[in-house]
Design a protein around this motif. Structure first.
Motif, PDB file in Angstrom:
ATOM      1  N   ALA A  32      38.736  51.634  48.894  1.00 38.55           N
ATOM      2  CA  ALA A  32      37.700  51.343  49.878  1.00 38.55           C
ATOM      3  C   ALA A  32      36.812  50.189  49.441  1.00 38.55           C
ATOM      4  O   ALA A  32      36.105  49.584  50.269  1.00 38.55           O
ATOM      5  CB  ALA A  32      36.841  52.592  50.122  1.00 38.55           C
ATOM      6  N   GLN A  33      36.827  49.854  48.143  1.00 40.32           N
ATOM      7  CA  GLN A  33      35.989  48.776  47.622  1.00 40.32           C
ATOM      8  C   GLN A  33      36.747  47.464  47.425  1.00 40.32           C
ATOM      9  O   GLN A  33      36.137  46.461  47.079  1.00 40.32           O
ATOM     10  CB  GLN A  33      35.376  49.218  46.285  1.00 40.32           C
ATOM     11  N   TRP A  34      38.052  47.480  47.623  1.00 39.06           N
ATOM     12  CA  TRP A  34      38.847  46.285  47.352  1.00 39.06           C
ATOM     13  C   TRP A  34      38.319  45.055  48.102  1.00 39.06           C
ATOM     14  O   TRP A  34      38.147  43.993  47.499  1.00 39.06           O
ATOM     15  CB  TRP A  34      40.303  46.533  47.736  1.00 39.06           C
ATOM     16  N   ALA A  35      38.088  45.202  49.374  1.00 37.97           N
ATOM     17  CA  ALA A  35      37.694  44.053  50.181  1.00 37.97           C
ATOM     18  C   ALA A  35      36.368  43.470  49.713  1.00 37.97           C
ATOM     19  O   ALA A  35      36.211  42.248  49.586  1.00 37.97           O
ATOM     20  CB  ALA A  35      37.610  44.446  51.658  1.00 37.97           C
ATOM     21  N   ASP A  36      35.396  44.354  49.459  1.00 36.81           N
ATOM     22  CA  ASP A  36      34.088  43.881  49.010  1.00 36.81           C
ATOM     23  C   ASP A  36      34.189  43.146  47.679  1.00 36.81           C
ATOM     24  O   ASP A  36      33.572  42.093  47.498  1.00 36.81           O
ATOM     25  CB  ASP A  36      33.141  45.073  48.868  1.00 36.81           C
ATOM     26  N   ARG A  37      34.983  43.674  46.754  1.00 35.49           N
ATOM     27  CA  ARG A  37      35.090  43.045  45.437  1.00 35.49           C
ATOM     28  C   ARG A  37      35.836  41.714  45.518  1.00 35.49           C
ATOM     29  O   ARG A  37      35.482  40.747  44.831  1.00 35.49           O
ATOM     30  CB  ARG A  37      35.801  43.980  44.449  1.00 35.49           C
ATOM     31  N   LEU A  38      36.845  41.659  46.343  1.00 37.70           N
ATOM     32  CA  LEU A  38      37.569  40.396  46.519  1.00 37.70           C
ATOM     33  C   LEU A  38      36.672  39.332  47.143  1.00 37.70           C
ATOM     34  O   LEU A  38      36.722  38.153  46.752  1.00 37.70           O
ATOM     35  CB  LEU A  38      38.815  40.621  47.370  1.00 37.70           C
ATOM     36  N   ARG A  39      35.856  39.718  48.106  1.00 37.35           N
ATOM     37  CA  ARG A  39      34.909  38.751  48.694  1.00 37.35           C
ATOM     38  C   ARG A  39      33.924  38.259  47.644  1.00 37.35           C
ATOM     39  O   ARG A  39      33.542  37.080  47.638  1.00 37.35           O
ATOM     40  CB  ARG A  39      34.149  39.398  49.852  1.00 37.35           C
ATOM     41  N   ALA A  40      33.504  39.146  46.750  1.00 35.28           N
ATOM     42  CA  ALA A  40      32.558  38.735  45.708  1.00 35.28           C
ATOM     43  C   ALA A  40      33.194  37.704  44.782  1.00 35.28           C
ATOM     44  O   ALA A  40      32.547  36.727  44.386  1.00 35.28           O
ATOM     45  CB  ALA A  40      32.087  39.954  44.922  1.00 35.28           C
ATOM     46  N   VAL A  41      34.443  37.913  44.405  1.00 36.00           N
ATOM     47  CA  VAL A  41      35.135  36.930  43.575  1.00 36.00           C
ATOM     48  C   VAL A  41      35.218  35.590  44.305  1.00 36.00           C
ATOM     49  O   VAL A  41      34.962  34.531  43.725  1.00 36.00           O
ATOM     50  CB  VAL A  41      36.536  37.437  43.188  1.00 36.00           C
ATOM     51  N   ARG A  42      35.559  35.641  45.562  1.00 32.60           N
ATOM     52  CA  ARG A  42      35.685  34.417  46.359  1.00 32.60           C
ATOM     53  C   ARG A  42      34.341  33.730  46.583  1.00 32.60           C
ATOM     54  O   ARG A  42      34.205  32.514  46.354  1.00 32.60           O
ATOM     55  CB  ARG A  42      36.324  34.755  47.713  1.00 32.60           C
ATOM     56  N   ASP A  43      33.336  34.487  46.999  1.00 30.96           N
ATOM     57  CA  ASP A  43      32.080  33.885  47.434  1.00 30.96           C
ATOM     58  C   ASP A  43      31.089  33.671  46.294  1.00 30.96           C
ATOM     59  O   ASP A  43      30.367  32.663  46.274  1.00 30.96           O
ATOM     60  CB  ASP A  43      31.437  34.761  48.515  1.00 30.96           C
ATOM     61  N   GLU A  44      31.017  34.614  45.366  1.00 36.91           N
ATOM     62  CA  GLU A  44      30.053  34.486  44.267  1.00 36.91           C
ATOM     63  C   GLU A  44      30.598  33.649  43.114  1.00 36.91           C
ATOM     64  O   GLU A  44      29.853  32.895  42.486  1.00 36.91           O
ATOM     65  CB  GLU A  44      29.660  35.878  43.747  1.00 36.91           C
ATOM     66  N   LEU A  45      31.907  33.788  42.838  1.00 37.32           N
ATOM     67  CA  LEU A  45      32.495  33.068  41.712  1.00 37.32           C
ATOM     68  C   LEU A  45      33.198  31.788  42.129  1.00 37.32           C
ATOM     69  O   LEU A  45      33.512  30.947  41.279  1.00 37.32           O
ATOM     70  CB  LEU A  45      33.485  33.973  40.961  1.00 37.32           C
ATOM     71  N   GLY A  46      33.481  31.631  43.413  1.00 40.30           N
ATOM     72  CA  GLY A  46      34.157  30.417  43.878  1.00 40.30           C
ATOM     73  C   GLY A  46      35.604  30.318  43.442  1.00 40.30           C
ATOM     74  O   GLY A  46      36.154  29.221  43.336  1.00 40.30           O
ATOM     75  N   ILE A  47      36.233  31.456  43.202  1.00 41.07           N
ATOM     76  CA  ILE A  47      37.613  31.484  42.710  1.00 41.07           C
ATOM     77  C   ILE A  47      38.547  31.910  43.830  1.00 41.07           C
ATOM     78  O   ILE A  47      38.286  32.887  44.548  1.00 41.07           O
ATOM     79  CB  ILE A  47      37.735  32.425  41.496  1.00 41.07           C
ATOM     80  N   GLU A  48      39.644  31.184  43.976  1.00 41.31           N
ATOM     81  CA  GLU A  48      40.572  31.397  45.079  1.00 41.31           C
ATOM     82  C   GLU A  48      41.867  32.082  44.666  1.00 41.31           C
ATOM     83  O   GLU A  48      42.697  32.394  45.528  1.00 41.31           O
ATOM     84  CB  GLU A  48      40.928  30.047  45.731  1.00 41.31           C
ATOM     85  N   VAL A  49      42.070  32.283  43.359  1.00 34.49           N
ATOM     86  CA  VAL A  49      43.324  32.870  42.882  1.00 34.49           C
ATOM     87  C   VAL A  49      43.010  34.113  42.053  1.00 34.49           C
ATOM     88  O   VAL A  49      42.276  34.039  41.063  1.00 34.49           O
ATOM     89  CB  VAL A  49      44.155  31.872  42.055  1.00 34.49           C
ATOM     90  N   ILE A  50      43.568  35.240  42.465  1.00 34.13           N
ATOM     91  CA  ILE A  50      43.410  36.520  41.783  1.00 34.13           C
ATOM     92  C   ILE A  50      44.637  36.768  40.913  1.00 34.13           C
ATOM     93  O   ILE A  50      45.766  36.495  41.326  1.00 34.13           O
ATOM     94  CB  ILE A  50      43.275  37.665  42.803  1.00 34.13           C
TER      95      ILE A  50
END
Length: 670
Positions: A32-50
């Protein structure tokens, strides 16, 4: 996005990029938290590759059932849904299906039913004493026996697992409906054992059969083998692995076997996936005593289309000379990305990682020394894993990453964001620039195998006998000389180097010993005739690889005057990269623990003065005689150091408004 890996560089849609990634262990978190955490990596860290491991024990805990990749048996196993979510959020993925992954999981992520302790048909991994090699995750001090990777039963099961990943998880990647752009096979060798002694494995039946097959391939027939080794074997099965008292060629053969063995495991596991995606591996850096063992085993030149990568996990490089040497050697061994940099573990590894300066320093050192990317391991803290995955480690995992267990950005997030933004803007140009290197170390890797197996007869620096041939001791000595002079350098494998590659350097330092391949001697002799200096650390070889007379090398040259290095003042490591066609340079300054005050560096534009925190670092773009974009770490909370970060060139100063970090990207301060 279409990605290739060319000479260790990620080429995205035709353009080279510094590969900046962040790991998210989805299997440790609530779906249930996957989407929120992925957005944080994208938006807060500016990283596009997981990046993410796919734990075998998580997706197929029982041998009688097929792997679950869709969440049919548990929502956290829905990796197909996780990848679909990444795709919807515009994120790409490097998938890491193991089969062994470590990742602080029970049995390194292997299912219990592939353990030889549970199934006698599975061949165990054996050491030189014939003892089974065991893996302990911390909760069980004895640990579980590891399976031999080339044993028939385990190889069948790993092939089935990896094939299932390819067919059921990755099959849509080529069609663009899945975000997976690359794979990583294995972990830090095979079982996080890439840096272990050559005597640690593998002495089991499947490995010895492979060893003897390789001897047949190298020597052609048994008569040729006997002639070189002074033996009278009548059958290949009579050839046993060498011990510490064996002859030098036998020891060199065992080192070469390890290189081919690692290459073979990588090959069969990659082939089992059945994907056309680029494949990378991550090697743990060498230990100091086992430097020769690592050098003998890790030969990326033998891996075909599989690309080199490496990890961290060996100490704080700003304060530990051994850690620094290990890190730089790993980065220089071959071009490729740092696929795991510690950005979140202070309790499990070292308290210095509580602050971003430690990871910032190391990520920049990797890139300056030759890496083509870095990974934030892990980008996100997790706390929702099932007990069968990990009972040994406290929650959250890890304790201090850029995004915490609640999904909130921590003080590390802006630092990661600055690096990601800097290299998103300048990474292609950074990679086009070449390090200012005038000197190289030439590896002659048969000596590494000899030294690795000779340690029991007398130990010198790096574990090698002080009076015998080796690569580890002379390479470490060379590294320390270059570091003391403030000079960058290159590392070449002499058995694969070309005349054109050698010609780029004014000197090449080579370990000496009793024999050397005729082709290598010819290569070095031609280099010397063309004006290059061959500096031998040891005796001049007088035999070729077959121990026939061959003395083609010139007398050892006088070491050249290296001239002044770029460091003018301050206690720091500095690296300068220059563009071959444009007036553009990149300066990396890595401040050592204990240094306070400015660091002065000689550049093509004059003196650049950098003020950064103790244990911190800076990366600066220089173009047209002026300061360009830059990131300077001015705060190191672990060392209680706060400075007003700044960079000065020819009277022009760019500085933070007060104690703190300095970030200027796209000409704008953030």
């Amino acid at each position: 996005m279409v990605i290739e890996v060319r000479d260790g560089v990620a080429v995205v849609d035709g353009e080279p990029r510094v590969l900046v990634t962040a790991d998210y262990p989805y299997y440790r978190d609530d779906p249930a938290q996957w989407a929120d955490r992925l957005r944080a990596v994208r938006d807060e860290l500016g990283i596009e590759v997981i990046t993410c491991y796919l734990p075998w024990r998580h997706h197929q805990p029982e041998p009688g059932s097929a792997p679950d990749f869709t969440g049919a048996t548990h929502p956290a196993r829905n990796v197909v849904g996780f990848l679909t979510l990444c795709h919807r959020l515009g994120l790409k993925v490097i998938a890491k299906p193991g089969p062994f992954i470590h990742a602080e999981l029970t049995y390194g992520g292997l299912p219990d039913w592939v353990c030889p302790d549970a199934d006698s048909s599975i061949e165990p991994l054996l050491d030189a004493r014939g003892a089974a090699t065991r893996w302990s995750d911390g909760s069980d001090p004895v640990g579980r026996t590891l399976p031999a990777p080339l044993g028939a039963t385990f190889l069948t099961r790993t092939t089935q697992w990896l094939s299932a990943v390819g067919k059921e998880v990755l099959a849509a990647a080529d069609e663009g409906s899945m975000p997976v752009i690359a794979l990583q096979i294995a972990n830090e060798g095979i079982y996080t054992n890439g840096a272990l002694p050559l005597t640690a494995y593998d002495y089991g039946p499947s490995a010895l059969a492979f060893f003897r097959d390789r001897l047949r391939a190298w020597y052609g027939d048994l008569a040729a083998y006997n002639a070189v080794h002074g033996t009278s074997h009548r059958d290949w099965t009579a050839v046993e692995p060498p011990n510490g008292t064996a002859g030098p060629r036998a020891k060199a053969d065992w080192g070469r076997f390890h290189a081919d063995y690692l290459a073979e495991v990588y090959r069969v596991w990659s082939q089992a996936v059945g994907s056309d995606l680029p494949v990378l591996v991550n090697l743990n850096p060498p230990t100091v005593p086992e430097l020769d063992d690592w050098l003998a085993r890790v030969r990326p030149e033998l891996w075909g289309g599989i690309s080199y990568g490496f990890t961290n996990w060996m100490g704080v490089v700003s304060q530990d000379r051994d850690a620094h040497a290990r890190y730089v050697i790993a980065a220089k061994r071959a071009p490729g990305p740092n696929l795991e940099e510690n950005w979140g573990f202070s309790q499990l590894y070292h308290p210095a990682y509580i602050d971003a300066s430690t990871s910032f320093h190391q990520s920049l050192l990797a890139l300056a020394a030759g890496a083509t990317g870095f990974n934030v391991y892990t980008g996100v803290a997790t706390s929702g894993w099932a007990p069968e995955l990990d009972t040994a480690h406290a929650r959250p995992y890890p304790d201090c990453p850029p995004i915490d267990a609640s999904g909130t950005a921590t003080v590390k997030a802006p630092v990661v964001r600055a690096l990601a933004d800097f290299f998103a803007r300048h990474g292609g140009e950074f990679l086009e620039c070449a390090g200012v290197t005038d000197h190289a170390f030439g590896l002659y890797l048969p000596y590494a195998g000899i030294a690795a197996l000779s340690k029991e007869n007398g130990t010198g620096e790096c574990g090698a006998p002080p009076d015998g041939p080796g690569c580890g001791r002379p390479l470490r000595a060379f590294h320390e000389r270059m570091r003391a002079l403030g000079l960058d350098y290159a590392v070449l494998d002499l058995e694969h180097a070309t005349a054109e590659e050698l010609a780029a350097f004014s000197s090449v330092t080579v370990p000496g010993g009793p024999f050397m391949h005729r082709r290598v001697q010819e290569l070095l002799a031609a280099y010397a005739r063309s004006g290059g200096r061959v500096l031998l650390d040891g005796p001049v070889p007088e035999l070729d690889e077959n121990l026939a007379p061959c003395a083609l090398l010139p007398p050892p040259a006088t070491p050249p005057d290296p001239g002044p290095g770029p460091l003018l003042y301050g206690d720091a490591d500095v690296y300068l990269r220059s563009h071959p066609d444009r007036d553009v340079h990149y300066l990396t300054v890595l401040v050592r623990t204990g240094h306070e005050g400015p660091v002065g560096v000689r550049t093509p534009y004059g003196t650049v003065e950098v003020v950064a925190a103790e244990g911190g670092a800076a990366v600066v773009r220089l173009a047209g005689g002026e300061l360009g974009d830059l990131v300077v770490k001015g705060v190191n909370g672990y060392l209680s150091c706060e400075v007003e970060a700044s960079v000065r060139l020819n009277g022009t100063r760019v500085g933070a408004p007060g104690p703190g970090d300095l970030i200027r990207i796209g000409g704008a301060h953030t």
